[in-house]
Design a protein around this motif. Structure first.
Motif, PDB file in Angstrom:
ATOM      1  N   UNK A  40      28.336  15.829  53.998  1.00  0.00           N
ATOM      2  CA  UNK A  40      27.084  15.208  54.453  1.00  0.00           C
ATOM      3  C   UNK A  40      26.395  14.536  53.272  1.00  0.00           C
ATOM      4  N   UNK A  41      26.405  15.200  52.121  1.00  0.00           N
ATOM      5  CA  UNK A  41      25.805  14.600  50.921  1.00  0.00           C
ATOM      6  C   UNK A  41      26.491  13.282  50.570  1.00  0.00           C
ATOM      7  N   UNK A  42      27.822  13.247  50.684  1.00  0.00           N
ATOM      8  CA  UNK A  42      28.587  12.063  50.292  1.00  0.00           C
ATOM      9  C   UNK A  42      28.450  10.910  51.283  1.00  0.00           C
ATOM     10  N   UNK A  43      28.313  11.210  52.559  1.00  0.00           N
ATOM     11  CA  UNK A  43      28.378  10.165  53.585  1.00  0.00           C
ATOM     12  C   UNK A  43      27.046   9.866  54.259  1.00  0.00           C
ATOM     13  N   UNK A  44      26.003  10.619  53.959  1.00  0.00           N
ATOM     14  CA  UNK A  44      24.725  10.426  54.655  1.00  0.00           C
ATOM     15  C   UNK A  44      24.203   9.009  54.519  1.00  0.00           C
ATOM     16  N   UNK A  45      24.385   8.405  53.341  1.00  0.00           N
ATOM     17  CA  UNK A  45      23.876   7.057  53.135  1.00  0.00           C
ATOM     18  C   UNK A  45      24.733   5.969  53.746  1.00  0.00           C
ATOM     19  N   UNK A  46      25.906   6.328  54.244  1.00  0.00           N
ATOM     20  CA  UNK A  46      26.818   5.346  54.824  1.00  0.00           C
ATOM     21  C   UNK A  46      26.851   5.440  56.348  1.00  0.00           C
ATOM     22  N   UNK A  47      27.089   6.654  56.856  1.00  0.00           N
ATOM     23  CA  UNK A  47      27.225   6.830  58.309  1.00  0.00           C
ATOM     24  C   UNK A  47      26.186   7.776  58.896  1.00  0.00           C
ATOM     25  N   UNK A  48      25.407   8.408  58.042  1.00  0.00           N
ATOM     26  CA  UNK A  48      24.505   9.449  58.515  1.00  0.00           C
ATOM     27  C   UNK A  48      25.103  10.830  58.339  1.00  0.00           C
ATOM     28  N   UNK A  49      26.411  10.897  58.030  1.00  0.00           N
ATOM     29  CA  UNK A  49      27.045  12.192  57.775  1.00  0.00           C
ATOM     30  C   UNK A  49      27.087  13.098  58.988  1.00  0.00           C
ATOM     31  N   UNK A  50      27.545  12.570  60.128  1.00  0.00           N
ATOM     32  CA  UNK A  50      27.608  13.390  61.347  1.00  0.00           C
ATOM     33  C   UNK A  50      28.762  14.394  61.276  1.00  0.00           C
ATOM     34  N   UNK A  51      30.002  13.903  61.165  1.00  0.00           N
ATOM     35  CA  UNK A  51      31.222  14.722  61.007  1.00  0.00           C
ATOM     36  C   UNK A  51      31.389  15.690  62.171  1.00  0.00           C
ATOM     37  N   UNK A  52      30.794  15.389  63.307  1.00  0.00           N
ATOM     38  CA  UNK A  52      30.779  16.328  64.424  1.00  0.00           C
ATOM     39  C   UNK A  52      30.320  15.588  65.683  1.00  0.00           C
ATOM     40  N   UNK A  53      31.151  15.509  66.719  1.00  0.00           N
ATOM     41  CA  UNK A  53      30.726  14.820  67.943  1.00  0.00           C
ATOM     42  C   UNK A  53      29.472  15.411  68.577  1.00  0.00           C
ATOM     43  N   UNK A  54      29.245  16.716  68.412  1.00  0.00           N
ATOM     44  CA  UNK A  54      28.041  17.321  68.985  1.00  0.00           C
ATOM     45  C   UNK A  54      26.790  16.812  68.280  1.00  0.00           C
ATOM     46  N   UNK A  55      26.855  16.661  66.969  1.00  0.00           N
ATOM     47  CA  UNK A  55      25.726  16.098  66.217  1.00  0.00           C
ATOM     48  C   UNK A  55      25.490  14.652  66.649  1.00  0.00           C
ATOM     49  N   UNK A  56      26.576  13.889  66.756  1.00  0.00           N
ATOM     50  CA  UNK A  56      26.450  12.499  67.203  1.00  0.00           C
ATOM     51  C   UNK A  56      25.849  12.431  68.601  1.00  0.00           C
TER      52      UNK A  56
END
Length: 280
Positions: free
Chosen positions: A90-106
């Protein structure tokens, strides 16, 4: 002094803060933007890495504890692996995609109109494909151990009925998605700008705590992509029989968290009603 700080925060929030506009349901122009495809790639790679590290940890623990009951990282170590990887990714991708990494979060963020339908669907597809590839790498590197130790697949543990498993997934995902909403709330960031807040940290801790509680019940899904990727590669009847609860439970939990945060804590329904009355 504390009262002055609180009052100052309220004044800033009330006078200077405005909710960001909701994301459009369908935005065709989004399909022409490189930022969307960059975010999709980020979600794919992040989910691949998440599944690779975590499932490899599960397989390693089971193989070590099979020969030495006191060996391996234990349930605590597995929970740390899942929570720690979420914190990192999440730290690495938050600025690019929001750092979801989970369909439930999306799904929860889509219900709250934080992302469009197009972006939500593409994220979910990328997450599921990334999960399949991540678990596939685990099987390729640990082929002798992978099937013997369950492939990291989520299954309902013996002694629990499906209602208990479903409830564990609903509550666990609620904790996660509620934490995501709270940690990334722009109103909180505006009001508490003087406090250094690192959003990935509470999100990772939420994943860690939920795993401690629910590993003995379902192996802890709370992420349909994680469960789907492991089920596809492991391809076991028991894993597929229980698989439905690792989609239904997280999506219900995410929906409840979105409703609770947006319409109760943030009072979106009351604000919308007030806006309607003022326009009338």
């Amino acid at each position: 002094m504390a009262k002055d700080v609180e009052t100052s925060g309220q004044e800033f929030s009330n006078k200077d803060y405005h909710d960001p506009p909701p994301a459009p349901l369908i935005d065709p122009d989004e399909l022409t933007q490189w930022s969307l495809y960059r975010a999709i790639i980020a979600e794919f790679i992040a989910t691949l890495l998440f599944l690779y590290i975590t499932v490899l940890t599960v397989i390693g623990y089971k193989s070590q504890s099979d020969t030495d009951p006191c060996g391996g990282v234990g349930i605590l170590g597995i929970a740390w692996a899942f929570g720690g990887m979420i914190f990192i990714l999440v730290y690495c991708t938050a600025g690019i995609s929001g750092g979801h990494i989970n369909p439930a979060v999306t799904f929860g963020l889509f219900l709250a109109r934080k992302v469009s339908l197009v972006r939500a669907l593409m994220y979910m597809i990328a997450q599921c494909l990334g999960a399949i590839c991540g678990v596939g790498l685990v099987k390729a590197f640990q082929s002798s151990l992978y099937n013997r130790y369950g492939g990291g697949a989520n299954e309902l543990a013996d002694g629990y009925n499906k209602g208990v498993g479903l409830g564990a997934e609903i509550i666990g995902t609620f904790v996660l998605v509620y934490t995501v909403f709270s940690a990334t709330d722009p109103k909180r960031n505006a009001r508490d700008s003087h406090v250094p807040v690192l959003a990935p940290l509470p999100i990772g801790f939420a994943v860690f705590m939920v795993h401690l509680a629910t590993i003995p019940i379902t192996g802890t899904g709370i992420n349909p992509a994680r469960s789907f990727g492991a089920a596809v590669i492991y391809n076991n009847d028991k894993a597929w029989d229980d698989h439905w609860m690792f989609w239904v439970g997280p999506f219900i939990g995410a929906a409840i968290a979105a409703f609770y945060h947006q319409y109760i804590l943030r009072a979106a329904a009351i604000k919308a009603l007030g806006s309607f009355r003022s326009n009338a």
